[in-house]
Design a protein around this motif. Structure first.
Motif, mmCIF file in Angstrom:
data_model
loop_
_atom_site.group_PDB
_atom_site.id
_atom_site.type_symbol
_atom_site.label_atom_id
_atom_site.label_comp_id
_atom_site.label_asym_id
_atom_site.label_seq_id
_atom_site.Cartn_x
_atom_site.Cartn_y
_atom_site.Cartn_z
ATOM 1 N N ASN A 149 42.658 47.644 44.328
ATOM 2 C CA ASN A 149 43.934 47.020 44.653
ATOM 3 C C ASN A 149 44.129 45.665 43.968
ATOM 4 N N GLY A 150 43.185 45.241 43.126
ATOM 5 C CA GLY A 150 43.315 43.990 42.382
ATOM 6 C C GLY A 150 42.599 42.810 43.008
ATOM 7 N N ASP A 151 42.089 42.961 44.230
ATOM 8 C CA ASP A 151 41.324 41.891 44.859
ATOM 9 C C ASP A 151 39.998 41.713 44.120
ATOM 10 N N VAL A 152 39.479 40.501 44.163
ATOM 11 C CA VAL A 152 38.185 40.206 43.541
ATOM 12 C C VAL A 152 37.216 39.826 44.648
ATOM 13 N N GLU A 153 36.114 40.544 44.724
ATOM 14 C CA GLU A 153 35.080 40.268 45.713
ATOM 15 C C GLU A 153 33.940 39.530 45.018
ATOM 16 N N LEU A 209 39.012 37.183 46.918
ATOM 17 C CA LEU A 209 40.205 36.532 46.362
ATOM 18 C C LEU A 209 41.297 37.578 46.236
ATOM 19 N N ARG A 210 42.495 37.215 46.673
ATOM 20 C CA ARG A 210 43.622 38.153 46.635
ATOM 21 C C ARG A 210 44.800 37.535 45.886
ATOM 22 N N GLY A 211 45.630 38.390 45.343
ATOM 23 C CA GLY A 211 46.890 37.964 44.731
ATOM 24 C C GLY A 211 46.707 37.050 43.539
ATOM 25 N N ALA A 212 47.459 35.930 43.559
ATOM 26 C CA ALA A 212 47.455 34.989 42.440
ATOM 27 C C ALA A 212 46.074 34.355 42.241
ATOM 28 N N GLN A 259 43.968 36.760 40.216
ATOM 29 C CA GLN A 259 44.380 36.785 38.810
ATOM 30 C C GLN A 259 43.932 35.520 38.081
ATOM 31 N N ARG A 260 44.067 34.361 38.737
ATOM 32 C CA ARG A 260 43.641 33.089 38.144
ATOM 33 C C ARG A 260 42.130 33.088 37.927
ATOM 34 N N PHE A 261 41.382 33.661 38.891
ATOM 35 C CA PHE A 261 39.928 33.751 38.761
ATOM 36 C C PHE A 261 39.542 34.575 37.537
#
Length: 96
Positions: A36-40, A51-54, A57-59
């Motif tokens: 879903n695009g989240d970063v664990e 990390l979710r959302g913006a 993406q920034r990460f």
């Protein structure tokens, strides 16, 4: 020259005193991107942050530019431990 204390001697691992530099470099961090695009962010294989959302993406952009271990340590809060104020006032760091 080894240090002596109460009859015991402490050496610097067979190296000279100038070579015995200790650095606290973050290590053990990894990350994975979920479907879903989240970063664990994981620390030694255990979840440390999501990390979710913006922010996610920034990460993903920043991890390519910066030191990944240091970046993940900052994001998880495992970065500063209270001794920075004392280190800032140390004579060798006053010009910085």
């Amino acid at each position: 020259m080894p240090l002596a204390h109460r009859g015991k001697s402490f050496a610097f691992g067979g190296r000279g005193r100038d070579d015995a530099v200790m650095t606290n470099v973050p290590e053990g961090f990894t990350y994975r991107v979920r479907k879903n695009g989240d970063v664990e962010v994981l620390h030694h294989g255990r979840p440390a942050s999501v990390l979710r959302g913006a922010a996610a993406q920034r990460f993903l952009v920043d991890v390519e530019i910066e030191d990944p271990q240091e970046l993940m340590a900052r994001l998880t809060g495992n970065y500063k431990h209270g001794n920075e104020r004392m280190a800032r006032n140390h004579p060798r760091n006053r010009q910085r």
